[in-house]
Design a protein around this motif. Sequence first.
Motif, mmCIF file in Angstrom:
data_model
loop_
_atom_site.group_PDB
_atom_site.id
_atom_site.type_symbol
_atom_site.label_atom_id
_atom_site.label_comp_id
_atom_site.label_asym_id
_atom_site.label_seq_id
_atom_site.Cartn_x
_atom_site.Cartn_y
_atom_site.Cartn_z
ATOM 1 N N VAL A 1 0.846 -1.202 0.000
ATOM 2 C CA VAL A 1 0.000 0.000 0.000
ATOM 3 C C VAL A 1 0.878 1.248 0.000
ATOM 4 C CG1 VAL A 1 -1.692 1.326 1.345
ATOM 5 C CG2 VAL A 1 -1.983 -1.143 1.051
ATOM 6 N N ARG A 2 1.916 1.260 0.856
ATOM 7 C CA ARG A 2 2.798 2.431 0.883
ATOM 8 C C ARG A 2 3.515 2.643 -0.445
ATOM 9 N NH1 ARG A 2 6.946 1.985 4.129
ATOM 10 N NH2 ARG A 2 6.266 0.073 5.134
ATOM 11 N N SER A 3 3.845 1.541 -1.122
ATOM 12 C CA SER A 3 4.499 1.657 -2.433
ATOM 13 C C SER A 3 3.486 1.943 -3.540
ATOM 14 C CB SER A 3 5.230 0.364 -2.783
ATOM 15 O OG SER A 3 6.087 -0.041 -1.758
ATOM 16 N N ARG A 4 2.205 1.971 -3.183
ATOM 17 C CA ARG A 4 1.122 2.113 -4.176
ATOM 18 C C ARG A 4 1.327 1.087 -5.286
ATOM 19 N NH1 ARG A 4 -0.558 4.766 -0.450
ATOM 20 N NH2 ARG A 4 -1.531 6.828 -0.588
ATOM 21 N N ALA A 5 1.626 -0.143 -4.873
ATOM 22 C CA ALA A 5 1.921 -1.203 -5.829
ATOM 23 C C ALA A 5 0.786 -2.223 -5.850
ATOM 24 C CB ALA A 5 3.249 -1.869 -5.485
ATOM 25 N N PHE A 6 -0.441 -1.771 -6.178
ATOM 26 C CA PHE A 6 -1.557 -2.714 -6.315
ATOM 27 C C PHE A 6 -2.577 -2.158 -7.296
ATOM 28 C CE2 PHE A 6 -4.757 -0.395 -3.904
ATOM 29 C CZ PHE A 6 -3.982 0.467 -3.138
ATOM 30 N N GLN A 7 -3.269 -3.082 -7.967
ATOM 31 C CA GLN A 7 -4.279 -2.684 -8.954
ATOM 32 C C GLN A 7 -5.682 -3.015 -8.472
ATOM 33 O OE1 GLN A 7 -1.097 -3.879 -10.022
ATOM 34 N NE2 GLN A 7 -0.921 -1.685 -10.339
ATOM 35 N N GLU A 8 -5.785 -3.924 -7.487
ATOM 36 C CA GLU A 8 -7.109 -4.318 -7.007
ATOM 37 C C GLU A 8 -6.999 -4.823 -5.570
ATOM 38 O OE1 GLU A 8 -9.879 -5.714 -10.097
ATOM 39 O OE2 GLU A 8 -9.944 -7.561 -8.948
ATOM 40 N N ILE A 9 -8.072 -4.619 -4.799
ATOM 41 C CA ILE A 9 -8.134 -5.182 -3.451
ATOM 42 C C ILE A 9 -9.367 -6.063 -3.376
ATOM 43 C CG2 ILE A 9 -8.544 -4.640 -1.002
ATOM 44 C CD1 ILE A 9 -6.800 -2.228 -1.322
ATOM 45 N N VAL A 10 -9.192 -7.280 -2.873
ATOM 46 C CA VAL A 10 -10.329 -8.165 -2.635
ATOM 47 C C VAL A 10 -10.391 -8.389 -1.130
ATOM 48 C CG1 VAL A 10 -11.313 -10.451 -3.018
ATOM 49 C CG2 VAL A 10 -10.096 -9.295 -4.879
ATOM 50 N N ARG B 1 -17.143 -3.416 -6.745
ATOM 51 C CA ARG B 1 -18.248 -4.356 -6.602
ATOM 52 C C ARG B 1 -18.374 -4.805 -5.150
ATOM 53 N NH1 ARG B 1 -16.924 -8.073 -10.696
ATOM 54 N NH2 ARG B 1 -16.624 -9.832 -9.285
ATOM 55 N N VAL B 2 -19.596 -5.057 -4.732
ATOM 56 C CA VAL B 2 -19.845 -5.619 -3.401
ATOM 57 C C VAL B 2 -20.793 -6.793 -3.575
ATOM 58 C CG1 VAL B 2 -20.783 -5.176 -1.102
ATOM 59 C CG2 VAL B 2 -19.623 -3.335 -2.327
ATOM 60 N N GLU B 3 -20.463 -7.927 -2.989
ATOM 61 C CA GLU B 3 -21.378 -9.078 -3.100
ATOM 62 C C GLU B 3 -21.304 -9.949 -1.859
ATOM 63 O OE1 GLU B 3 -19.034 -12.301 -5.817
ATOM 64 O OE2 GLU B 3 -19.254 -10.330 -6.728
ATOM 65 N N MET B 4 -22.304 -10.809 -1.693
ATOM 66 C CA MET B 4 -22.284 -11.773 -0.592
ATOM 67 C C MET B 4 -21.622 -13.044 -1.089
ATOM 68 S SD MET B 4 -23.812 -10.224 1.916
ATOM 69 C CE MET B 4 -23.914 -11.582 3.110
ATOM 70 N N VAL B 5 -20.764 -13.629 -0.261
ATOM 71 C CA VAL B 5 -20.213 -14.960 -0.552
ATOM 72 C C VAL B 5 -20.566 -15.803 0.663
ATOM 73 C CG1 VAL B 5 -18.164 -16.325 -1.094
ATOM 74 C CG2 VAL B 5 -18.314 -13.965 -1.892
ATOM 75 N N GLY B 6 -21.568 -16.642 0.530
ATOM 76 C CA GLY B 6 -22.088 -17.336 1.701
ATOM 77 C C GLY B 6 -22.529 -16.273 2.700
ATOM 78 N N PRO B 7 -22.114 -16.404 3.967
ATOM 79 C CA PRO B 7 -22.530 -15.425 4.977
ATOM 80 C C PRO B 7 -21.642 -14.169 5.004
ATOM 81 C CG PRO B 7 -21.273 -17.192 5.987
ATOM 82 C CD PRO B 7 -21.374 -17.540 4.543
ATOM 83 N N ASP B 8 -20.579 -14.166 4.198
ATOM 84 C CA ASP B 8 -19.598 -13.065 4.255
ATOM 85 C C ASP B 8 -19.816 -12.032 3.155
ATOM 86 O OD1 ASP B 8 -18.321 -14.509 6.343
ATOM 87 O OD2 ASP B 8 -17.301 -15.742 4.841
ATOM 88 N N ILE B 9 -19.265 -10.839 3.376
ATOM 89 C CA ILE B 9 -19.332 -9.781 2.364
ATOM 90 C C ILE B 9 -18.000 -9.741 1.639
ATOM 91 C CG2 ILE B 9 -19.542 -7.287 1.950
ATOM 92 C CD1 ILE B 9 -21.011 -7.094 4.622
ATOM 93 N N LYS B 10 -18.056 -9.629 0.310
ATOM 94 C CA LYS B 10 -16.833 -9.481 -0.479
ATOM 95 C C LYS B 10 -16.860 -8.110 -1.127
ATOM 96 C CE LYS B 10 -14.776 -11.432 -4.687
ATOM 97 N NZ LYS B 10 -14.991 -12.516 -5.675
ATOM 98 N N VAL B 11 -15.778 -7.378 -0.958
ATOM 99 C CA VAL B 11 -15.666 -6.045 -1.545
ATOM 100 C C VAL B 11 -14.480 -6.032 -2.504
ATOM 101 C CG1 VAL B 11 -15.253 -3.581 -1.085
ATOM 102 C CG2 VAL B 11 -16.606 -4.952 0.525
ATOM 103 N N ILE B 12 -14.716 -5.568 -3.718
ATOM 104 C CA ILE B 12 -13.607 -5.392 -4.661
ATOM 105 C C ILE B 12 -13.412 -3.898 -4.857
ATOM 106 C CG2 ILE B 12 -12.744 -5.810 -6.993
ATOM 107 C CD1 ILE B 12 -14.297 -8.384 -7.050
ATOM 108 N N ALA B 13 -12.195 -3.428 -4.556
ATOM 109 C CA ALA B 13 -11.898 -1.997 -4.687
ATOM 110 C C ALA B 13 -10.675 -1.812 -5.560
ATOM 111 C CB ALA B 13 -11.667 -1.394 -3.303
ATOM 112 N N ILE B 14 -10.618 -0.648 -6.208
ATOM 113 C CA ILE B 14 -9.455 -0.338 -7.051
ATOM 114 C C ILE B 14 -8.925 1.039 -6.660
ATOM 115 C CG2 ILE B 14 -10.095 -1.771 -9.035
ATOM 116 C CD1 ILE B 14 -11.376 0.675 -10.293
ATOM 117 N N PRO B 15 -7.630 1.304 -6.902
ATOM 118 C CA PRO B 15 -7.108 2.628 -6.578
ATOM 119 C C PRO B 15 -7.802 3.680 -7.443
ATOM 120 C CG PRO B 15 -5.344 1.134 -7.330
ATOM 121 C CD PRO B 15 -6.636 0.419 -7.516
ATOM 122 N N LYS B 16 -8.037 4.856 -6.868
ATOM 123 C CA LYS B 16 -8.698 5.935 -7.611
ATOM 124 C C LYS B 16 -7.778 6.506 -8.664
ATOM 125 C CE LYS B 16 -12.476 8.366 -5.455
ATOM 126 N NZ LYS B 16 -12.797 9.322 -4.384
#
Length: 361
Positions: A302-311, A346-361
Amino acid sequence: MQSDERYMRLALEMAKIGSGQTSPNPAVGAVVVKNGEIVGLGAHLKAGEPHAEVHAIRMAGEKAAGATVYVTLEPCSHFGKTPPCADLLVEAKVARVVIATTDPNPLVAGKGMERLKQAGIEVVLGTLKEEADELNRVFFHYITTKTPFVTLKYASSLDGKIATKTGDSKWITSEAAREDVHRYRAANDAILVGVNTIMADNPHLTTRLPEGGKSPIRIILDTDLRTPLHANVISNDEAETWMVVGSQVSSERMALYQRSHVRVMQMNQPHIDIWEMLRMLGEHKITSLFVEGGSRIHDSFVRSRAFQEIVAYFAPKLIGGHEAPTPVGGTGILRMAEAAELAIKRVEMVGPDIKVIAIPK
Ligand code: NDP
Ligand code: ZN
């Protein structure tokens, strides 16, 4: 044209068949249509094997002459492991080629289309471009940056903890969420964790799915090479393991780890710089990297801003405690202005859990 979209959607469905198994190539689909009839279908399934257009044109045979070809990526124009598809389409005397998106490689971009136009073939570009770009976002990122597409993944309680204060993390999320994680493992070239996660959890880091699926290369960041030799990632050969270590580790120590499935990769500096490491992985043809933590590793990315997606998975549980780790550790930032800004995709349910997919702005 409305029918163009319909056939391109089918070509995208074809492309998806190969998605996740064509690395370092893109997933591509092709459909050949003559007089309103589908006469050929093709998907690229594996690097080194025929491109989508080749399968589709072969299936169409003589009927390819005068037909329209729908292809999700600009046909190639260079000799790689297989001859150029643009030439094949010219030889097959197709009348029209509809392309969703151009090849992002600046050395090839536009050249395939140019070849077709020179031969008098009508070329249409941009049908369902967004979907096609999304499908191959990993490949496009890799081709343009020469570093892998990085996905940061974590599973936390609803109060944002990834383990208890004693380090227990089995299990926070449901079986359904864990199966979803295994699907990401199968789709990525490599998976990465820090040495502390190896020490705490002794994970196998393999893909275990009811339907099967390949295990990615396991990459461990271990500056001083202190992973125990009996750790699962070293002792079992279900997948390759790459240990990334600092420049100070002796060759005698590295030799202790050599196995047919274990490779020790030494950086030029005493610490592991995230971007240096990503460039090195890119040189070794790793196009996608699934980073599973722990929290110090996530902090570095995160500090290196070295990611394209967060799951991120959130389980309906509360762990509590100041000392229980959170997904992104380290020392943290001082002001909100320094926060890594994200957009929720995107936000979705996976079984009883919540899955959030986020991307850098
Ligand atoms: P990490 O697994 O993040 O490992 C961090 C260690 O990796 C560092 O201490 C460092 O050790 C090594 N390292 C090498 N290079 C780097 C670098 N560039 N940046 C950061 N670290 C680097 O450790 P944590 O303690 O933060 O997390 C482990 C905990 O997280 C465990 O309790 C585990 O159960 C939990 N966990 C939970 C997950 C979840 O999703 N719920 C997923 C993964 C872990 P050195 O200096 O020796 O190289
Ligand atoms: Zn081709």
